[in-house]
Design an enzyme around this catalytic site. Sequence first.
Site, PDB file in Angstrom:
ATOM      1  N   LYS A  93       2.575  24.856  -3.876  1.00  0.00           N
ATOM      2  CA  LYS A  93       1.095  24.258  -3.284  1.00  0.00           C
ATOM      3  C   LYS A  93       1.143  23.056  -3.665  1.00  0.00           C
ATOM      4  O   LYS A  93       0.550  21.855  -4.234  1.00  0.00           O
ATOM      5  CB  LYS A  93      -0.541  24.540  -4.087  1.00  0.00           C
ATOM      6  CG  LYS A  93      -0.575  25.972  -3.442  1.00  0.00           C
ATOM      7  CD  LYS A  93      -1.925  26.080  -4.753  1.00  0.00           C
ATOM      8  CE  LYS A  93      -2.206  27.656  -4.356  1.00  0.00           C
ATOM      9  NZ  LYS A  93      -3.032  28.835  -5.160  1.00  0.00           N
ATOM     10  N   LYS A 100       4.210  39.399  -3.686  1.00  0.00           N
ATOM     11  CA  LYS A 100       2.808  39.494  -4.196  1.00  0.00           C
ATOM     12  C   LYS A 100       1.872  40.751  -2.906  1.00  0.00           C
ATOM     13  O   LYS A 100       2.401  41.450  -2.771  1.00  0.00           O
ATOM     14  CB  LYS A 100       1.931  38.302  -3.008  1.00  0.00           C
ATOM     15  CG  LYS A 100       3.073  37.230  -4.020  1.00  0.00           C
ATOM     16  CD  LYS A 100       1.939  35.823  -3.920  1.00  0.00           C
ATOM     17  CE  LYS A 100       0.740  35.550  -4.719  1.00  0.00           C
ATOM     18  NZ  LYS A 100       0.364  34.348  -4.131  1.00  0.00           N
ATOM     19  N   ASP A 141      -2.621  37.330 -11.947  1.00  0.00           N
ATOM     20  CA  ASP A 141      -3.490  36.754 -11.445  1.00  0.00           C
ATOM     21  C   ASP A 141      -5.354  37.169 -11.202  1.00  0.00           C
ATOM     22  O   ASP A 141      -5.638  37.647 -11.616  1.00  0.00           O
ATOM     23  CB  ASP A 141      -3.313  36.371  -9.482  1.00  0.00           C
ATOM     24  CG  ASP A 141      -3.510  36.222  -8.469  1.00  0.00           C
ATOM     25  OD1 ASP A 141      -3.998  34.521  -9.083  1.00  0.00           O
ATOM     26  OD2 ASP A 141      -3.971  35.998  -7.821  1.00  0.00           O
ATOM     27  N   ARG A 175       0.659  -0.990  -0.371  1.00  0.00           N
ATOM     28  CA  ARG A 175       0.030  -0.041   0.010  1.00  0.00           C
ATOM     29  C   ARG A 175       0.784   0.844   0.142  1.00  0.00           C
ATOM     30  O   ARG A 175       0.138   2.435  -0.951  1.00  0.00           O
ATOM     31  CB  ARG A 175      -0.624  -0.128   1.257  1.00  0.00           C
ATOM     32  CG  ARG A 175      -1.922   1.683   1.047  1.00  0.00           C
ATOM     33  CD  ARG A 175      -2.740   1.974   0.069  1.00  0.00           C
ATOM     34  NE  ARG A 175      -2.727   0.506  -0.963  1.00  0.00           N
ATOM     35  CZ  ARG A 175      -3.503   1.081  -2.440  1.00  0.00           C
ATOM     36  NH1 ARG A 175      -3.127   2.230  -2.681  1.00  0.00           N
ATOM     37  NH2 ARG A 175      -3.676  -0.648  -3.245  1.00  0.00           N
ATOM     38  N   GLU A 193       3.749  40.672  -8.533  1.00  0.00           N
ATOM     39  CA  GLU A 193       1.782  40.196  -8.855  1.00  0.00           C
ATOM     40  C   GLU A 193       1.784  41.563  -8.895  1.00  0.00           C
ATOM     41  O   GLU A 193       1.625  42.350  -8.445  1.00  0.00           O
ATOM     42  CB  GLU A 193       1.563  40.064  -7.784  1.00  0.00           C
ATOM     43  CG  GLU A 193       0.147  39.733  -7.444  1.00  0.00           C
ATOM     44  CD  GLU A 193      -0.804  38.866  -7.117  1.00  0.00           C
ATOM     45  OE1 GLU A 193      -2.009  38.539  -7.249  1.00  0.00           O
ATOM     46  OE2 GLU A 193      -0.356  38.337  -5.731  1.00  0.00           O
TER      47      GLU A 193
END
Length: 255
Positions: free
Chosen positions: A109, A141, A191, A74, A170
């Site tokens: 992410k 950002k 974005d 597994r 950004e």
Amino acid sequence: MTSLATVPDGTRARAQITQKAPGVVFGLDVAELVFRRCDPDVRLARTGPEAQWRERGPVLEIEGDARALLTAERTALNFLGHLSGVATLTAACVREVDGTGAKILDTRKTTPGLRLLEKAAVVAGGGHNHRIGLFDEILIKENHIAMAGGVTAAIGAARERFPDLPLEIECETAEQVREALAAGATRLLLDNMDPPTLRAIAEEVAGRAQLEASGGMSRETLRAYAETGIDWISIGALTHSAPTLDLSLLLEPLR
């Protein structure tokens, strides 16, 4: 406990992992490592290609202690199925933008502890890695811009502190794009913009900076974004939402 109860000690077995759905297999190194950790004397033979799209077929043959193979099964399939899923989704996205000049990027992410494996799977699927962490590139950002006092101030501070690192910023509006260009930015993150807005910005920038788009796109709309003239499309779903590729392992005792 199940194997200890049902499998006689010393039983040897042969197993085969099979790809049961179309996609890109990736992660054989880590799957093989799992089997070796459980049985150092295990015999392994790859029977199918890695990092190539194919429909179905055998992937890996394993021969060793039956209890060890069942113990490893597994965990090995979890690694292999997940990483193959990342490679498969990436390959599908790369196919969608083929011929447009846009390239597919991953993001940070990722699953904790699995970032390097997942990013390797993206490359196996034909995509490209963005940052590995917070240390190898400046990515300014909206929250950084707010804390720094604006686009120009943020770029200036980053260039002064880390002049040798690549820098991307950004931009949420065309006005921020113009300000970033005036401040010397050479890569812009756009974005959550729709294709017409991206196309207009790409025409205005006219090659003065590389353009990356992210947010608000799906497999069905990916090509429309790619045809706007942007250079990169970053997709967090490559690593955080890739479906597991269907793989199976069947075991038979050796007489």
